[in-house]
Design a protein around this motif. Structure first.
Motif, PDB file in Angstrom:
ATOM      1  N   GLU A 299       0.835  -1.197   0.000  1.00 14.04           N
ATOM      2  CA  GLU A 299       0.000   0.000   0.000  1.00 14.04           C
ATOM      3  C   GLU A 299       0.874   1.254   0.000  1.00 14.04           C
ATOM      4  O   GLU A 299       1.745   1.410   0.856  1.00 14.04           O
ATOM      5  CB  GLU A 299      -0.910   0.018   1.238  1.00 14.04           C
ATOM      6  CG  GLU A 299      -1.856  -1.164   1.341  1.00 14.04           C
ATOM      7  CD  GLU A 299      -3.010  -1.065   0.357  1.00 14.04           C
ATOM      8  OE1 GLU A 299      -3.248   0.043  -0.179  1.00 14.04           O
ATOM      9  OE2 GLU A 299      -3.674  -2.094   0.135  1.00 14.04           O
ATOM     10  N   LYS A 301       0.103   4.211   0.862  1.00  9.48           N
ATOM     11  CA  LYS A 301      -0.128   5.035   2.040  1.00  9.48           C
ATOM     12  C   LYS A 301       0.724   4.608   3.241  1.00  9.48           C
ATOM     13  O   LYS A 301       0.883   5.376   4.191  1.00  9.48           O
ATOM     14  CB  LYS A 301      -1.602   4.979   2.447  1.00  9.48           C
ATOM     15  CG  LYS A 301      -2.075   3.615   2.890  1.00  9.48           C
ATOM     16  CD  LYS A 301      -3.496   3.649   3.395  1.00  9.48           C
ATOM     17  CE  LYS A 301      -4.039   2.254   3.677  1.00  9.48           C
ATOM     18  NZ  LYS A 301      -3.165   1.407   4.480  1.00  9.48           N
ATOM     19  N   ASP A 302       1.274   3.401   3.204  1.00 10.76           N
ATOM     20  CA  ASP A 302       2.082   2.914   4.327  1.00 10.76           C
ATOM     21  C   ASP A 302       3.522   3.417   4.282  1.00 10.76           C
ATOM     22  O   ASP A 302       4.276   3.216   5.240  1.00 10.76           O
ATOM     23  CB  ASP A 302       2.108   1.379   4.338  1.00 10.76           C
ATOM     24  CG  ASP A 302       0.777   0.766   4.744  1.00 10.76           C
ATOM     25  OD1 ASP A 302      -0.018   1.468   5.406  1.00 10.76           O
ATOM     26  OD2 ASP A 302       0.543  -0.408   4.405  1.00 10.76           O
ATOM     27  N   GLU A 345      -6.480   2.645   9.463  1.00 11.10           N
ATOM     28  CA  GLU A 345      -6.177   3.010   8.074  1.00 11.10           C
ATOM     29  C   GLU A 345      -6.283   4.525   7.883  1.00 11.10           C
ATOM     30  O   GLU A 345      -5.452   5.136   7.191  1.00 11.10           O
ATOM     31  CB  GLU A 345      -7.165   2.305   7.131  1.00 11.10           C
ATOM     32  CG  GLU A 345      -7.120   0.786   7.181  1.00 11.10           C
ATOM     33  CD  GLU A 345      -5.979   0.208   6.360  1.00 11.10           C
ATOM     34  OE1 GLU A 345      -5.356   0.982   5.599  1.00 11.10           O
ATOM     35  OE2 GLU A 345      -5.707  -0.992   6.488  1.00 11.10           O
ATOM     36  N   SER A 349      -3.304   7.063   6.653  1.00 10.13           N
ATOM     37  CA  SER A 349      -3.531   7.889   5.455  1.00 10.13           C
ATOM     38  C   SER A 349      -3.296   9.364   5.751  1.00 10.13           C
ATOM     39  O   SER A 349      -2.698  10.094   4.942  1.00 10.13           O
ATOM     40  CB  SER A 349      -4.944   7.678   4.921  1.00 10.13           C
ATOM     41  OG  SER A 349      -5.104   6.374   4.416  1.00 10.13           O
ATOM     42  N   ASN A 350      -3.760   9.818   6.922  1.00 15.44           N
ATOM     43  CA  ASN A 350      -3.548  11.213   7.307  1.00 15.44           C
ATOM     44  C   ASN A 350      -2.062  11.511   7.478  1.00 15.44           C
ATOM     45  O   ASN A 350      -1.581  12.584   7.084  1.00 15.44           O
ATOM     46  CB  ASN A 350      -4.296  11.528   8.600  1.00 15.44           C
ATOM     47  CG  ASN A 350      -5.804  11.601   8.405  1.00 15.44           C
ATOM     48  OD1 ASN A 350      -6.282  11.740   7.280  1.00 15.44           O
ATOM     49  ND2 ASN A 350      -6.548  11.506   9.500  1.00 15.44           N
ATOM     50  N   HIS A 352       0.374   9.922   5.961  1.00 12.19           N
ATOM     51  CA  HIS A 352       0.951   9.897   4.614  1.00 12.19           C
ATOM     52  C   HIS A 352       0.718  11.243   3.914  1.00 12.19           C
ATOM     53  O   HIS A 352       1.634  11.796   3.285  1.00 12.19           O
ATOM     54  CB  HIS A 352       0.335   8.769   3.789  1.00 12.19           C
ATOM     55  CG  HIS A 352       0.859   8.693   2.387  1.00 12.19           C
ATOM     56  ND1 HIS A 352       0.308   9.423   1.350  1.00 12.19           N
ATOM     57  CD2 HIS A 352       1.889   7.988   1.847  1.00 12.19           C
ATOM     58  CE1 HIS A 352       0.979   9.168   0.237  1.00 12.19           C
ATOM     59  NE2 HIS A 352       1.929   8.306   0.504  1.00 12.19           N
ATOM     60  N   ASP A 353      -0.491  11.774   4.030  1.00 11.23           N
ATOM     61  CA  ASP A 353      -0.812  13.047   3.386  1.00 11.23           C
ATOM     62  C   ASP A 353       0.048  14.176   3.959  1.00 11.23           C
ATOM     63  O   ASP A 353       0.504  15.066   3.224  1.00 11.23           O
ATOM     64  CB  ASP A 353      -2.295  13.390   3.557  1.00 11.23           C
ATOM     65  CG  ASP A 353      -3.198  12.438   2.786  1.00 11.23           C
ATOM     66  OD1 ASP A 353      -2.691  11.741   1.883  1.00 11.23           O
ATOM     67  OD2 ASP A 353      -4.404  12.374   3.090  1.00 11.23           O
TER      68      ASP A 353
END
Length: 390
Positions: A299, A301-302, A345, A349-350, A352-353
């Motif tokens: 993934e 995002k990881d 998750e 994701s936050n 990663h952003d």
């Protein structure tokens, strides 16, 4: 003119035993970097002494060959490892910064390397070599101009590296706040179940993606080396986030002897033998040697969460029955079974952003640093030899 007629070797510096002074450890000196990566305070008992304006160079193998040394500036009086040599102009006919760049030239470095004596692997520069080195110092004004030109590149390099450090610290602070101190958004109302926040789970490294342990193509076949495919080894990883330059490269033929070892961009590489815990992100398709375990993430995002988690590998190793402080060999099985506490998750994701722009900027700055280093290194011999006029 004999080198020592113009330059003092290990000049006198007055330090009092039992008093604290700035201390520079060999491990905190970068390769071909003008400033130490870190200066600490330490009580002086013994060591090589220096002060602002001095040039400090490693005298032991392989540190000398690797370009370890620095120009003492903004430190004051300090000391360091006995494996340093210190140089200082004898008078005002030699410019201190010019002397630093002179010591970075291949000719000077090769002279020191050839003089080394001692047992294999622990050889040191023989100080007698300085009685045999002839150097023609140009006029002081020319020395100053040469040093100014080269310093402009080092100024750019150091400024970019400081920005990189600040950006990385921002990502590290948020990681610690959310995933170590557990002060993530909504933490006040999130129940704790079996010691972890609700919705979090324990994963092992192999859950994040495919694990690739590197391998070295046959060194007997010269056709396998010298191409355009980066071949990452542990020395390439020191002080880096993205691996933009490697000492060795592979040809397509060499890399294709181990097709299963290709790593795509954004694979996370972790040093796992001898030096454990260096973590880099692949900037392009590459391969590594067998001392490095890498993860091709399932993934996207990881990426940044996993990268920061792996930087804590020595602590995480306790979860697989290992002493992370003394671990020198983390094989693929042990690496695969390292436990990582995985958040929700949405939280990953936050994170990663938040990190995406930061790491894109780090990559851009790192590329600028690399280009400036290449330009400086091309100019250095030409300016010092007089080949390039200005």
């Amino acid at each position: 003119m004999i080198f020592l007629n113009k330059v003092m070797l290990n000049p006198h510096v007055s330090l009092k035993k039992g008093k604290q002074y700035p201390f520079v450890e060999m491990a905190n000196v970068g390769c071909f970097k003008r400033e130490p990566e870190k200066v600490t305070m330490k009580t002086f008992e013994s060591g090589v002494k220096f002060e602002d304006g001095d040039t400090v160079i490693a005298r032991i193998t392989p540190c000398l060959q690797n370009g370890k040394g620095f120009y003492c500036h903004g430190i004051g009086k300090g000391f360091g490892s006995t494996e340093f040599i210190v140089f200082r102009p004898r008078d005002k006919s030699v410019y201190g910064k010019y002397l630093y760049y002179l010591m970075q030239t291949n000719d000077m470095r090769e002279s020191l390397i050839k003089s080394m004596v001692g047992a294999t692997g622990r050889q040191r520069v023989n100080n007698d070599v300085f009685n045999r080195i002839d150097v023609n110092f140009p006029l002081f004004e020319i020395q100053h101009r040469i040093a100014d030109i080269l310093s402009a590149y080092d100024d750019l390099i150091e400024n970019n590296q400081k920005q990189i450090k600040l950006l990385e610290e921002a990502a590290q602070r948020l990681y610690k706040e959310w995933f170590v101190d557990l002060r993530f958004p909504g933490w006040e109302t999130t129940p704790i179940v079996d010691g972890v926040p609700e919705g979090w789970e324990k994963r092992i490294v192999s859950d994040f993606g495919e694990i690739i342990t590197g391998k070295t193509p046959s060194t007997a076949n010269l056709d396998y080396y010298g191409g355009n495919i980066p071949f990452v080894t542990i020395p390439d990883m020191h002080g880096q986030i993205f691996t933009l330059a490697t000492e060795k490269t592979l040809t397509k033929a060499g890399a294709n002897t181990q097709e299963g070892k290709y790593l795509p961009k954004n694979a996370v590489m972790v040093s796992c033998i001898a030096t454990v815990g260096l973590v880099n992100i692949a900037a392009e398709i590459c391969q590594t040697n067998q001392q490095i375990n890498s993860v091709i993430l399932n993934e996207e995002k990881d990426l940044y969460f996993f990268y920061e988690s792996m930087k804590r590998i020595k602590t995480l190793l306790d979860g697989v029955g290992s002493n992370g402080a003394t671990m020198t060999n983390v094989n693929k099985t042990k690496f695969s079974n390292i436990n990582v506490l995985y958040p929700t998750e949405a939280l990953v994701s936050n994170y990663h952003d938040f990190c995406l722009t930061i790491f894109e900027k780090i990559l851009s700055l790192s590329a600028s640093v690399r280009k400036a280093q290449q330009a400086r290194d091309r100019l250095l011999p030409k300016l010092m030899s007089g080949e390039l006029e200005f």
